[in-house]
Design an enzyme around this catalytic site. Sequence first.
Site, PDB file in Angstrom:
ATOM      1  N   ASP A 303       0.830  -1.206   0.000  1.00 37.71           N
ATOM      2  CA  ASP A 303       0.000   0.000   0.000  1.00 37.71           C
ATOM      3  C   ASP A 303       0.863   1.254   0.000  1.00 37.71           C
ATOM      4  OD1 ASP A 303      -2.707   1.247   0.424  1.00 37.71           O
ATOM      5  OD2 ASP A 303      -1.704   1.995   2.223  1.00 37.71           O
ATOM      6  N   GLU A 354       0.783  -0.395  -5.089  1.00 38.56           N
ATOM      7  CA  GLU A 354      -0.190   0.671  -5.292  1.00 38.56           C
ATOM      8  C   GLU A 354       0.611   1.959  -5.379  1.00 38.56           C
ATOM      9  OE1 GLU A 354      -3.651   3.338  -3.319  1.00 38.56           O
ATOM     10  OE2 GLU A 354      -1.904   2.622  -2.257  1.00 38.56           O
TER      11      GLU A 354
END
Length: 630
Positions: A303, A354
């Site tokens: 993330d 991401e």
Amino acid sequence: MENEQIKKAKNSFLTGENFYAQHLLGVHKLRSYYVFRVWAPHAMQVWLVGTFNEWSESLPMQRDEQTGIWEVQTDLPSEGELYKYKIQQEDGQKQYKMDPFAIRLEPRPGTAAIVYTIPEKKWKDGLYRGRSKRSNYFKRPLNIYELHAGSWRFHWDGTPFTFKDLSKELVPYVKTMGYTHIELMPVMEHPLDQSWGYQLTGYFALCNTYGTPEEFQSFVEECHLANIGVIIDWVPGHFCVNSDAIAYYDGTATFEYTDRQRAENVRWGALNFDLSKPQVQSFLISNALFWLEFYHVDGIRVDAVSNMIYLDYDEKQWQPNHLGTNQNLDGIYFLQKLNAVVKLAHSNAIMIAEESTSATKVTGRLEDDALGFDFKWDLGWMNDTLAFFEMDPIDRGNKLNLLTFSFMYMSDEHYLLPLSHDEVVHGKKSLMHKMWGDRYKQFAQLRTLLIYLMAHPGKKLLFMGGEWGQFLEWKFNEGLEWHDLADPMNYAMQQYTKKLNEVYRSETALWELEETPQASIEFIDADNHEQVVLSFIRKGKRKKDFLIFVFNFSAVEYPTFELPVPFAGTYEEIFNTELAEFGGTWTQIQEDLQSQPVNNKKYQHAINLVVPALGAVILKPKKISLSTKR
């Protein structure tokens, strides 16, 4: 005298080369006693406290002066008892802290770790893992069902499903729907459900809400037995600020940067890991391998990579690096090291980033100065595509570039196309609700959106609820609107997604050449602004292995649309978004389409077909002459 193996483990933790630090730190049962170790380099004193000594200071720990690791051996605890570390800081204050390496924490709002020894599991997923090692996932279908474990489904009494429940209901559902993988939003321990798991406190601990570590192991095993891979979200860039967790662990900057400006993450109200510290590298890389090995997960989605590789990503003052640029060289080095270590240990592990910028090469070989990830979320594709579908069709002709621009850069990285959780919360509306028009038109466009996802080069991801067109936004504290499926339109949408997933898995042209996207696609017409029709070919290895996609983004049906085709012969329609079984109005697909000679700049043959309004069709060669000139 200290065991030589322990000495080596401590020294390698100190130098950032201990990638199994959980075997050194935390709590471990040795014969009739337990050993506890914790890294608190600037603590004045550390005590082990727990239910076994009434939380008293009766068990002082001994400091290793070289490494800053504290240790105590005791036979007082029993399995299942609670414990913490009581740390006296440099200023004399005492603070209770949880164990950063605990594999289980007590239920919230408690923050104590549990003395817990998980028995070694006899795994039954060897066949699946063996196939995965021999498979090249770049050249295989990758279609991910993203979900939040705590809100996929609730029991009648309002309690969320655990992984034991999900093994029984989620696994067969995902298998029936035809997804290849699931991706779980963070399953590690976190104190606040509103963070969705992205503000972690226990990196090695499964969130207690979801069940026990053994239940999660069994869940992954059930997924593998059903031929479903498991990917987990992971947050190595920042962590929760709670004072009872790892924040300023010994009273000083331990896991975070010493520089307060770099340590504070204003955007998320968190603290940034100091990725330059060798001990932090050992902690995080050990954690990644722990989830891959202890739980047999197949991949990790990292993330907020942008926050880790750019100094100016956050909403605060920043200082350039010594080169005068905005790159966080510490973060770049860490991510390259992470991917190198993971791939050396598990070459088939899927590493996904991401990341929202294009300034740094994210996927590809470390030798080429990339970060070493396998796939990168294409957030540009997601934003442009959704903006286009939210638009009134009358305005789309001049905005077709929102759909075609992604084809210009599709070879820059190995992309994964996400229709993720981030796009169906905080007033952004659900995928269904984003679509223009009345309810019928919204379903028609959602069907077209999902087929466009499948047709575009890149791996696929869809967040839960999108498969049947849930109208309400996702709520982290409520289950999905499963009662929607009593509505014929929602049920038809779910069956549409299932059928579309089947087409994706069975048609090699959709994934066989995706390592080289330019070789996998050929445009027929990307500039039909007047009719707002986009058409292209997806190609497999063999010359005759191809599919033709025709998208009509206008609200007007074209009953005699002339489509140039690469070869003379007969083409069959294998998929139509407007079939009645999917919620449309067509009772049957079109009859076989025979080509006719035409005077076209690119092709010398064309077919005439009906292109449904706000819909799409897939055509496949049935009997063609490969020797005919284009």
